[in-house]
Scaffold this motif. Structure first.
Motif, PDB file in Angstrom:
ATOM      1  N   SER A 171      26.540  -1.278  13.069  1.00 55.19           N
ATOM      2  CA  SER A 171      25.909  -0.031  12.634  1.00 55.19           C
ATOM      3  C   SER A 171      26.744   1.189  13.020  1.00 55.19           C
ATOM      4  CB  SER A 171      24.507   0.078  13.245  1.00 55.19           C
ATOM      5  OG  SER A 171      24.571   0.184  14.657  1.00 55.19           O
ATOM      6  N   ALA A 215      18.910  -1.707   9.252  1.00 54.83           N
ATOM      7  CA  ALA A 215      17.890  -0.814   9.805  1.00 54.83           C
ATOM      8  C   ALA A 215      18.506   0.196  10.765  1.00 54.83           C
ATOM      9  CB  ALA A 215      16.813  -1.638  10.508  1.00 54.83           C
ATOM     10  N   LEU A 218      20.531   2.821   8.727  1.00 56.67           N
ATOM     11  CA  LEU A 218      19.695   3.822   8.059  1.00 56.67           C
ATOM     12  C   LEU A 218      19.141   4.841   9.051  1.00 56.67           C
ATOM     13  CD1 LEU A 218      17.675   1.705   5.470  1.00 56.67           C
ATOM     14  CD2 LEU A 218      19.750   3.028   5.118  1.00 56.67           C
ATOM     15  N   LYS A 219      18.941   4.424  10.280  1.00 58.68           N
ATOM     16  CA  LYS A 219      18.437   5.346  11.295  1.00 58.68           C
ATOM     17  C   LYS A 219      19.503   6.344  11.719  1.00 58.68           C
ATOM     18  CE  LYS A 219      16.466   5.453  15.949  1.00 58.68           C
ATOM     19  NZ  LYS A 219      16.032   4.632  17.115  1.00 58.68           N
ATOM     20  N   ARG A 223      21.709  10.718   5.126  1.00 63.67           N
ATOM     21  CA  ARG A 223      20.612  10.489   4.193  1.00 63.67           C
ATOM     22  C   ARG A 223      21.120  10.220   2.784  1.00 63.67           C
ATOM     23  NH1 ARG A 223      17.229  13.577   0.841  1.00 63.67           N
ATOM     24  NH2 ARG A 223      15.136  12.678   0.668  1.00 63.67           N
ATOM     25  N   SER A 226      21.910   6.652   2.517  1.00 64.72           N
ATOM     26  CA  SER A 226      20.688   5.848   2.559  1.00 64.72           C
ATOM     27  C   SER A 226      20.006   5.826   1.201  1.00 64.72           C
ATOM     28  CB  SER A 226      19.735   6.388   3.623  1.00 64.72           C
ATOM     29  OG  SER A 226      20.349   6.379   4.895  1.00 64.72           O
ATOM     30  N   CYS A 233      17.736  -2.173  -0.585  1.00 65.76           N
ATOM     31  CA  CYS A 233      17.128  -2.601   0.680  1.00 65.76           C
ATOM     32  C   CYS A 233      15.715  -3.126   0.465  1.00 65.76           C
ATOM     33  CB  CYS A 233      17.108  -1.438   1.670  1.00 65.76           C
ATOM     34  SG  CYS A 233      18.728  -0.953   2.297  1.00 65.76           S
ATOM     35  N   LYS A 256      10.264  -3.237   9.584  1.00 65.19           N
ATOM     36  CA  LYS A 256      11.054  -2.186  10.223  1.00 65.19           C
ATOM     37  C   LYS A 256      12.019  -1.549   9.230  1.00 65.19           C
ATOM     38  CE  LYS A 256      14.164  -1.505  14.169  1.00 65.19           C
ATOM     39  NZ  LYS A 256      14.822  -2.178  15.322  1.00 65.19           N
ATOM     40  N   LEU A 257      12.669  -2.366   8.423  1.00 65.49           N
ATOM     41  CA  LEU A 257      13.622  -1.841   7.443  1.00 65.49           C
ATOM     42  C   LEU A 257      12.921  -1.027   6.366  1.00 65.49           C
ATOM     43  CD1 LEU A 257      16.441  -1.620   6.327  1.00 65.49           C
ATOM     44  CD2 LEU A 257      16.190  -3.880   5.280  1.00 65.49           C
ATOM     45  N   ARG A 260      12.234   2.295   7.783  1.00 66.38           N
ATOM     46  CA  ARG A 260      13.452   3.116   7.839  1.00 66.38           C
ATOM     47  C   ARG A 260      13.823   3.657   6.462  1.00 66.38           C
ATOM     48  NH1 ARG A 260      16.110   1.507  12.737  1.00 66.38           N
ATOM     49  NH2 ARG A 260      14.485   1.897  14.275  1.00 66.38           N
ATOM     50  N   TYR A 263      11.313   6.759   5.784  1.00 69.62           N
ATOM     51  CA  TYR A 263      11.506   8.074   6.405  1.00 69.62           C
ATOM     52  C   TYR A 263      12.945   8.545   6.394  1.00 69.62           C
ATOM     53  CZ  TYR A 263      13.412   6.374  10.903  1.00 69.62           C
ATOM     54  OH  TYR A 263      14.196   5.825  11.873  1.00 69.62           O
ATOM     55  N   ALA A 264      13.919   7.633   6.225  1.00 64.10           N
ATOM     56  CA  ALA A 264      15.317   8.067   6.225  1.00 64.10           C
ATOM     57  C   ALA A 264      15.821   8.389   4.831  1.00 64.10           C
ATOM     58  CB  ALA A 264      16.202   6.981   6.838  1.00 64.10           C
TER      59      ALA A 264
END
Length: 331
Positions: A171, A215, A218-219, A223, A226, A233, A256-257, A260, A263-264
């Motif tokens: 990442s 994940a 993307l965090k 953006r 993403s 994804c 979780k992904l 992400r 919100y991302a």
């Protein structure tokens, strides 16, 4: 960590013999176990120990010696404190990027101790956060990025803790500004193939490692990048929610992904109009507006000065009149 523990660990780390380093690893493991209930108490000591340990590993790499015992000591500390927190104290000098990657490649090819690969992945991840273009550090940046991609992709298939370290390192690479967005799109396509593969070819370790890497990317990433892979994804996570026992372990990572991605990528950032009004006036205006603002401020100051001068003159006139009246009364 108590001062006596730190001093003992530093003496053990400074040992030049293999037997001394084995004792150092045992000492680190025994001390780290004491702080599993309150690992935050290690922070003040890790900032001293980990740079020394990794610096010792760099010196041994330069001398062509083994770093297995040093990496094992690093793993014990990282295991006690946590991967993300402990990685902050790994040194990140640009000159160590090439030797660290070469050591990682050798450890993977020779199937060396997994704790060595774990520590090297963390070290490489921190080195990939250097603010310089990769082309200025290593020769052939495109080929180097391809090699890093291949090594991290291989580490995602590890069944042990190395998978987490490889995903974190991966990442860090994918979120660099000088790394093309095609690498992230490529990993998302591979993750889609891993998750949706048939039962005979399904690899749960590689699939979970790929989802965890995406994940994290993307965090931490931009953006705009993403948004480019958001739809892919979501497609990659769809098979995880099917009625399939083999992919049940991936549902947590899939949720979780999806979060992400939400919100991302999909949620638009909002700029509150009440925030930083003064900073917007002074920092975000153009040159002409700034000049006009300076002129207006200067004119207001001059007007204020004139008013003060006029008030002073009035006060002086009033005082003179009062003095004259007092003189007349005395006469």
């Amino acid at each position: 960590m108590e001062a006596t523990d730190v001093e003992a660990l530093e003496r053990a780390v400074a040992s030049v013999t293999d037997e001394g380093r084995r004792l150092a690893v045992a000492s680190v493991a025994s001390v780290a176990k004491k702080y599993q209930a309150q690992p935050a108490a290690l922070d003040g000591s890790l900032s001293r120990l980990l740079p020394r340990l990794v610096g010792s590993a760099a010196a041994r790499l330069k001398a062509g010696e083994s770093i297995d015992l040093v990496c094992e000591a690093c793993y014990e500390l990282c295991c006690a404190r946590g991967l993300k927190r402990a990685a902050r104290w790994f040194p990140h000098e640009a000159r160590d990027l090439g030797p660290c990657f070469a050591a990682l490649a050798a450890a993977q090819d020779e199937e060396g101790p997994w704790k060595t690969r774990y520590a090297l992945f963390l070290w490489l991840g921190m080195l990939l956060k250097i603010p310089f273009d990769v082309a200025t550090v290593v020769d052939g940046s495109d080929a180097f990025l391809d090699l890093v991609y291949a090594r991290c992709r291989r580490g995602l298939g590890d069944p042990g803790p190395c998978r987490d370290a490889a995903a974190w390192c991966f990442s860090m690479m994918l979120t660099r500004k000088d790394v093309p967005a095609t690498y992230l799109a490529r990993l998302v396509d591979e993750a889609n193939g891993l998750v949706s593969s048939r039962s005979a070819d399904f690899d749960p370790f590689s699939a979970s490692g790929a989802l965890k890497t995406i994940a994290a990317a993307l965090k931490l990433g931009d953006r705009a990048r993403s948004l480019e892979v958001a739809a892919a994804c979501l497609d990659a996570t769809a098979p995880c929610f099917a009625e399939d026992d083999e992919r049940r372990g991936l549902r947590k990572l899939a949720v979780k992904l999806v979060g992400r991605v939400g919100y991302a990528a999909l949620l638009r950032p909002k700029t509150r109009p009440w925030c930083y009004a003064r900073g917007r006036r002074t920092l975000l205006v153009g040159d002409e507006a700034a000049a006009n603002l300076a002129k207006a401020t200067k004119a207001q100051q001059q007007h204020h000065d004139k008013e003060e001068d006029a008030d002073k003159e009035e006060d002086e006139d009033e005082e003179e009149d009062e003095d004259e009246e007092e003189d007349e009364d005395e006469e």
